[in-house]
Write a protein that holds these residues in place. Sequence first.
Motif, PDB file in Angstrom:
ATOM      1  N   GLU A   1       0.845  -1.203   0.000  1.00  0.00           N
ATOM      2  CA  GLU A   1       0.000   0.000   0.000  1.00  0.00           C
ATOM      3  C   GLU A   1       0.877   1.248   0.000  1.00  0.00           C
ATOM      4  O   GLU A   1       0.573   2.234  -0.661  1.00  0.00           O
TER       5      GLU A   1
ATOM      6  N   ARG B   1       2.347   1.674  -3.492  1.00  0.00           N
ATOM      7  CA  ARG B   1       1.322   2.184  -4.407  1.00  0.00           C
ATOM      8  C   ARG B   1       1.048   3.659  -4.155  1.00  0.00           C
ATOM      9  O   ARG B   1       0.958   4.459  -5.086  1.00  0.00           O
TER      10      ARG B   1
ATOM     11  N   ARG C   1       1.739   6.788  -6.642  1.00  0.00           N
ATOM     12  CA  ARG C   1       0.642   7.661  -7.045  1.00  0.00           C
ATOM     13  C   ARG C   1       0.970   9.113  -6.712  1.00  0.00           C
ATOM     14  O   ARG C   1       0.768  10.019  -7.521  1.00  0.00           O
TER      15      ARG C   1
END
Lengths: 373, 292
Positions: free
Chosen positions: B69, B72, B76
């Motif tokens: 997570e 990611r 992003r």
Amino acid sequence: MPNRRDFLKFGGFFGLGALAGGGIAYYLLQSEISRLNEALKETYPNLEPELNVYNWYDYVAPGVFEDFTSEFNVKINPSYYGNPDEMFAKVMAGGSGYDVVIASDYKVGEMIPLNLLQRLDFEKIPNFINISEEFVNPLYDPRQEYSLPYMWGTTGIGYNKDVVTEEFEGFELLFEEKKISKYSKKVVLVDEMREVFAAALKYLGYSLNETKEERLIEAKNLIMKIKPHILKFSAEQVKELLISGDVAIALGYSTDVYLAAAQNESIQYKIAKEGGTMWVDNFVLLNEAKNVNSAHKFIDYMLRPSVCAINSNYLFIANPCFETVERGYVSAELAEDQNIYPPEEILQKMEIFKPFTVEEKDRMGQLWVEIKA
Amino acid sequence: MNEGKQLSSNEHKNIKAYYLLIPTVAFEFIFFIVPLVIVFIYSFSQTDPFGRIRFEFTLSNYFRVFTPEFTRTMFRTFSLATISTILCLIVGYPLAYYIGYKEKKYQSLLLMLVIIPFWLSFVTRTYSMISIFSSNGILNQVLAFFGLIKDRPQWLYNWYSVVAGMIYNYLPMAVLPIYASVEKLDKAYLEAAQSLGANKFVTFLKVTLPLTLPGVVAGSILVFIPSVGEFLIPELLGGVDWYMMGNYLWMTFLTIGNYPFGAALSIVLIVIVLLFIAIYSKYFAKEVELGF
């Protein structure tokens, strides 16, 4: 005919007279006010002249603070928060300068062990007797030492009845793929970790205070499955999105949905048949409070049945004060609404959040990040 | 032996000038160094069950940073910051160039127009975008009035709206430094280039662009760094895919109340941003003396 000179003279005298009269009236008024203030000081000798209140934004009916000020001559300085986490962080950091804080149930439970609150002196709050039995000794303050309830409501489903025309009873509207996919990207969930998990856990038939990892994972998977249909998670925009018609379904606080309904008559609120969160906002007194006597007076004033009812009627929300409904203080429209004052069989299924430890929050938080990231 | 050495009057003046730095140094110390040290110490400590810090050394906060997570979210965040920076430069450079070449009396007016949105609060500016682009917003009403749309499309709560919000909010950060270097540019160089036979395009590429590069680099850093920490724009204008490092930090500190883990996340983020900037400025340092 009066000549110009006379006219000026007359006007001048008249003007002076009016001025003097006004002055005398003003003087009399002022002395009356100061006499009243003196009298007030004698009646309430211990009240500090100011009180700092930290509250949700727009969470008291207009005029209530002003009435308190004119009655007790204590000026209220309100400050606002939009989110309980924000409130908690600020109070925890210390030196906030607030006296009375209006805090959500589980936040009260988290503040007590941190020694942030002081015990209330119930002798100074005679209106304590107005609190209905079921709100006494709550989960988050088991011996009722630190808090007294202000208002309570629920978390449930807000929907636009023009769009959601089918019958539904509860959280199946959110969590059944077949149903939710019809409203894809027209759904907003309140951006509160525990509220979203609560809905999923309730749908799965568990308690919303569940901390077992495998059940939380089950709930997480359920939320992940419907994520593609969600427009967004939002803390502040639930109300606006419902009003504007950007969303047709919302998981949100009853207050937000009712405020939206006041502006868009297609909006309705429903408590899920599975139950859900029942939340209680409370008055607490900070340890660092300076205006302790005024704070007690304020809490006592806010618990008067008439004041409770004024706030209820304005906020579309239930209050914990005894018999405000039975005695007709609360408007009939509110009292008869089963989604504001739910019947006993629904109340049975509602739960109050248990305060979590950091470890428990962390466990749920890790899953919440997996949902969001 | 230096003891007996007399300071020249010039050196006296210099030492006095250093006193002027005291407020700056004190400010930086109290509001930058001390908090950073606190964050650093927190990142190696633990909490009790109620969220109070316990200063017992542990590395566990760092071990749990690197989850899928985290990766990611980091990816992003950096993508959004990079895209926003590039678009701010693409939009900002011609604007700064145009302003820089205007007559002096128009320049301040035009700069004013760039800065005016900054007079509004950041939140107000972002909310104003919602009222324009929401499905019941001004844009859809205008389009519907002219019969260009039938049902009301949703422009918001996706990547495009987030990027648009970022550009809207950070554009002046790019325009102002670029304008400063365009304005400083000695126009005689351009005449020289053209008299030596370069056409306008070559002049721009070989003369104008290299000479205004310091402004471009400064502008890009000014946009990039706050973009990495941005969380309000994605929160207000984004949909379900907006989760950024800023949101992750907010949640760790405020919702969970795990300050040590949040501190470790912040330190890792700071290190990664510094690395990014270091590589970036090293690459450009050959052409630009930035003093990094």
